[in-house]
Each structure stands twice: as C-alpha cells, then as structure tokens.
Write an enzyme that holds these catalytic residues in place. Structure first.
Site, PDB file in Angstrom:
ATOM      1  N   SER A 159       0.159  87.978 -55.216  1.00  0.00           N
ATOM      2  CA  SER A 159      -0.995  88.858 -55.418  1.00  0.00           C
ATOM      3  C   SER A 159      -2.078  88.490 -54.416  1.00  0.00           C
ATOM      4  CB  SER A 159      -1.539  88.716 -56.845  1.00  0.00           C
ATOM      5  OG  SER A 159      -0.551  89.058 -57.796  1.00  0.00           O
ATOM      6  N   SER A 170      -8.376  96.164 -64.068  1.00  0.00           N
ATOM      7  CA  SER A 170      -7.090  95.479 -64.167  1.00  0.00           C
ATOM      8  C   SER A 170      -6.482  95.280 -62.783  1.00  0.00           C
ATOM      9  CB  SER A 170      -6.114  96.290 -65.022  1.00  0.00           C
ATOM     10  OG  SER A 170      -5.736  97.484 -64.342  1.00  0.00           O
ATOM     11  N   LYS A 171      -5.462  94.452 -62.722  1.00  0.00           N
ATOM     12  CA  LYS A 171      -4.745  94.221 -61.463  1.00  0.00           C
ATOM     13  C   LYS A 171      -4.136  95.521 -60.953  1.00  0.00           C
ATOM     14  CE  LYS A 171      -1.045  91.435 -59.397  1.00  0.00           C
ATOM     15  NZ  LYS A 171      -0.306  92.592 -58.859  1.00  0.00           N
ATOM     16  N   ARG A 172      -3.729  96.360 -61.863  1.00  0.00           N
ATOM     17  CA  ARG A 172      -3.126  97.640 -61.473  1.00  0.00           C
ATOM     18  C   ARG A 172      -4.103  98.490 -60.662  1.00  0.00           C
ATOM     19  NH1 ARG A 172      -0.552 100.664 -66.380  1.00  0.00           N
ATOM     20  NH2 ARG A 172       0.579  98.676 -66.358  1.00  0.00           N
ATOM     21  N   ASP A 209      -4.084  97.089 -57.156  1.00  0.00           N
ATOM     22  CA  ASP A 209      -2.848  97.442 -56.454  1.00  0.00           C
ATOM     23  C   ASP A 209      -2.871  98.905 -56.010  1.00  0.00           C
ATOM     24  OD1 ASP A 209      -1.927  94.888 -56.880  1.00  0.00           O
ATOM     25  OD2 ASP A 209      -0.728  95.402 -58.634  1.00  0.00           O
TER      26      ASP A 209
END
Length: 505
Positions: free
Chosen positions: A286, A261-263, A266
């Site tokens: 992003s 996931s993007k999380r 990050d």
C-alpha cells in the site's frame, strides 16, 4: 486543582497506521506541547488474534517521520510503564477482581453457540439487564457451580454490570455535554480467561488512570464508548481523576458521505497511510505519503486543518505555529472532508518556499537514477531555484528541468511545426555567432545584446526566441530563457543550437 497535561495516543498493532490515526496523534501532540505536557505512546495489543508483525515498528517510524515527538513509550521508557498492554496482564487482573468483589462485574460462561442461539430467538438481543437473567453467568448460577467450572478450566468472560435507565453525562471539550441513557449499553466484556487479557474497555480505563492521563483525545467513532468509560471510572471510585474527553470529527471521503477508507485512496490515487506498508500476510503493498514524495511538514499542516482552523485565513503553518495556535474551541463537530488535492497543494507550497540548497539535496537521488549522480550540487541548487515554483513533488524537478542536465534527444513535434520555419536554421546559425561574442553571459546582459541584435535585423522576436528555446530545451517550456543560458555553459548552449540546426534543417 489543575493537573499536568498528559495525553496518550494508543494505537493497536493490527496493521498500518491510518491517516485518521495520524491526525489523532497530531492533535494530541499539539495540545500537549502547547500546554507543556507529556505525550505518551501506548501500544494496545490486547487483541492477540489481530496482531500483525511489524505494525508496532511501523507506528513508531511513522510518528518519527512526521516529527510527532513521544515523551513516554515502549522505546522511550518512562515512570508509568510498561507501555505495551500485553506486558501489563497482572495489573489488569487486580482491577478485574476489584470489580468482581464489589459486585460491579460478573462471570459469564455462555458459549459462542449459546450467544448465537439467543440472538436468533430474541430480535435485537443485547446482553444486559433484560436478558442476563436467562444466560449462564454467576448471577444465575450457584456459587459452587461457578467455582467448579473455573477450577475445571472452563473458559469464561467477565462482564460489566450496567444498571439500566441511568442518564450518563459525558463532558466533551468539543461537543459539550452529551447525555446517554445506560439502557442502550450492553454488559460489555472486560476480561477473557482464554488469553488472560482484558478487552480494550477495561485496559484503557485502568491505564489512563494509572498513567495519570488528563485528556483523552480520540476520534468521534469512540464517542459511543464514552458513557461506559464514565461508568467504569465511577465503579472504581475514580471520579476525581477522570480525564477530560475530546472526540475529534471524523475524516470523511473526498466525495460523498462516509468515513475515509483505503478503498477511497485506491480509487482516486492518493495514500491513506503515512508510510508504504508491506502486508506480511498477503504480500500486498500500500502506498505511503513518504514514498510518494510528500514532505512530512506538508502532511502535518494538511492534517491539522482537517477539522480545525486557527481562527483566521492562515493556511501554511509550520509545527511551531500550529502548536501556538491550536485550540479545541476551533475544532469542528462535523466531519472533515478529506480533500487530497489540498494535500498536494500544501506539498507544492512547502517545496516552493524551501531553501534551494536543501531541495537540491532531496533531488540528488532522482538525478542519480537518471545517470547524473556527479553533477555539481551548486549547479543543481541554481537550476532548482528556477523551477521549484512549478512542482508538486521533488520528482517533478526532473520533468520540469531535465534539460539542465542533458541535451534534448528529440524535439516536441507540436513546437517544431509551429516554431521551426523556413529560414530558422540560418537565423540560429547567426545567433550562435552572437552568443560566442558575448563575454558576460549574465541574464540581463545577454538578453540586451540578443534582443538588440533581433531588432537590428528586423527579425520577429517571438519566432527567434521560441526557436532558441526549442533548440536548447527541446520544447517551448521552462523558465526565463536567459536565466537558463546564464547557468548553462555557453559551449553547451551553442552545441545544442548546432544539433537542432542539423536535426531540424
């Protein structure tokens, strides 16, 4: 009878293209090119409420940057268009009516409130053969009432009629034969009168059939939908043209289980999108692989080996080699852990093996940022050639080789303390005289003369050479010292020695 290979990548323009979607597009492309087939880009924008401005353009730009060529699509055109589902409304309505006329689908008027109430009253509620009889639909209502509601503008959906307790076989080129009982499927919504658009399930089947798609290559998350799609093909009588299914393994988190996931990006500091994305609603930015300095060929190579291997230990493979070696037989069924550090390694390998002239051109904008836009490209290429084995990204060339372009303004404190001793200034003054007496400053010649001078005077080789490096570079780092002095003008080398003598004493 053999069919021409025709594959499609069909993203929804609901945001930036996730790196998992990029891998799906890549595997479609590799298979199509290997088999002399066609690569179709179809925009599945039937969910009008989730449409995000700029997403379609982002998808096209990302694929172009990565070198994933499209044969047919919104931009390219083709004989099977339109290639945007929102422009195919009339086509879908025809097939909705076919299912309704054949009794393979029915109209349902249940409101959101009524559906919510059914879920409250019936644990694990599913709209299927066991519950459809108590809901408001054309199977339970008189035909006159159904017609009156439709004529009066009442919103409705069209649901697919699933016959219960039927084994449905899905023949998958990676997973083999998958059998699922139809009783676990619900009567999926195929069409909504609210926007006169089909849902994904109907539109994708109709489009795949009309566009003569031979293989549906998509992520593992779509495997539960495959039995429904098989049943739809049967309902239309299209068994003979049903595409082969290929469900790719999931991309997993770098650590632990679960879908990437993007999380995760990050948290660990890596991109999950090919290009930088500016969210038009929130304004959030992003990061993207392109903007972080990754080469497209390195990203492609990295992604290709997530869930596939060439059957040997080869890792670095350009697109042409990936096309030649690609095979579903070497695709994994298990999820592929997203080792982002391996992606950095691939970038390092491609930069290290890149032609130095090309790498110098990529480095020029970085030099311009540091005030060196007018430096000779030939000089830059020679400098780059010495240090490219030490970098992961183009921007690292400045970190590793800034001394090629500007004299040090300070000296590494740790190195000064260790390498600049009492008497060093005097020895460096002598070294200036030695260097000024050398006519041929090629690396081998200058090295022999300087080393002979050091030996003749009984100086400690390490002490002299480290002090020399400290004066010219500003720290005890960098490539071979005499390779540096061969490239750098001799007057610049001696000027730096004099400045170090004045500064360090």
């Amino acid at each position: 009878m053999d069919r021409k290979v025709r594959v499609r990548f069909a993203p929804s323009p609901t945001g930036p293209l996730h790196i998992g979607g990029v891998r799906t597009a890549l595997f479609n492309y590799l298979f199509a090119r290997q088999n002399g087939g066609d690569m179709i880009l179809r925009i599945e924008d039937t969910d009008s409420q989730r449409f995000v401005p700029g997403a379609e353009e982002y998808i096209n730009e990302a694929l172009a940057w990565l070198g994933i060529g499209i044969d047919e699509g919104v931009r390219e055109g083709g004989a099977y268009g339109p290639y945007k589902q929102s422009e195919r409304k009339e086509i879908y309505k025809k097939y909705v009516d076919m299912l309704l006329d054949a009794g393979k689908a029915y109209i349902a008027f249940d409101t959101l409130e009524e559906l919510a109430k059914a879920r409250e009253e019936h644990p694990n509620f599913q709209y299927d053969a066991s519950t459809r009889g108590m809901m408001r639909n054309s199977l339970t209502m008189p035909a006159e009432e159904v017609k009156a509601l439709i004529d009066g503008g009442t919103q409705y959906v069209v649901r697919f009629l699933i016959e219960p307790d039927r084994d449905v076989e899905v023949d998958d080129l990676i997973r083999g034969k998958v059998v699922i009982n139809s009783s676990i499927l619900d009567d999926k919504v195929l069409y909504k009168s609210a926007d006169n658009l089909p849902t994904y399930h109907l539109a994708n089947i109709v489009d795949d059939h009309l566009m003569e798609v031979s293989h549906v290559i998509r992520g593992e998350e779509w495997l539960p939908s495959a039995p429904l799609h098989v049943l739809l093909y049967r309902a239309f009588g299209w068994e003979d043209t049903m595409p082969r299914f290929v469900h790719l393994p999931l991309l997993l988190k770098p650590v632990g289980n679960g879908k990437l996931s993007k999380r995760d990006g990050d948290k660990l500091g890596f991109p999950v999108f090919p290009l930088e994305w500016h969210d038009p609603k929130s304004g959030d930015i992003s990061s993207g692989y392109r903007e972080q300095g990754y080469l497209p060929e390195a990203v492609v190579n990295f992604l290709a080996l997530l869930g596939w291997n060439p059957g040997d230990d080869t890792e670095v493979m350009p697109m042409e080699e990936l096309i030649r070696k690609f095979s579903f037989a070497h695709c994994s069924k298990a999820g592929a852990k997203f080792d982002y550090k391996k992606g950095i390694w691939f970038n390092h390998e491609y930069l290290m093996n890149m032609d130095s002239e090309r790498l110098a051109q990529l480095f020029m904008p970085v030099l311009a940022e540091h005030g060196h836009a007018d430096v000779d490209p030939a000089y830059v290429a020679r400098a780059v050639d010495m240090i490219k084995g030490r970098i992961d990204f183009v921007r690292d060339l400045w970190t590793q080789g800034d001394f090629f372009f500007e004299a040090p303004q300070s000296y590494a404190e740790k190195d000064v303390k260790k390498r600049w001793k009492e008497g060093t200034a005097e020895i460096m003054t002598q070294l200036i005289e030695v260097l000024e007496g050398i006519d041929d400053m090629t690396s081998a010649n200058a090295e022999k003369i300087v080393l002979d001078w050091i030996a003749a005077n009984g100086y400690h080789l390490g002490n002299v050479m480290n002090a020399f490096r400290l004066a010219v570079v500003g720290a005890c780092r960098g490539p071979h010292m005499f390779d540096i002095t061969e490239l750098m003008p001799k007057t610049e080398v001696t000027a730096r020695l004099r400045r170090a003598i004045e500064t360090l004493g």
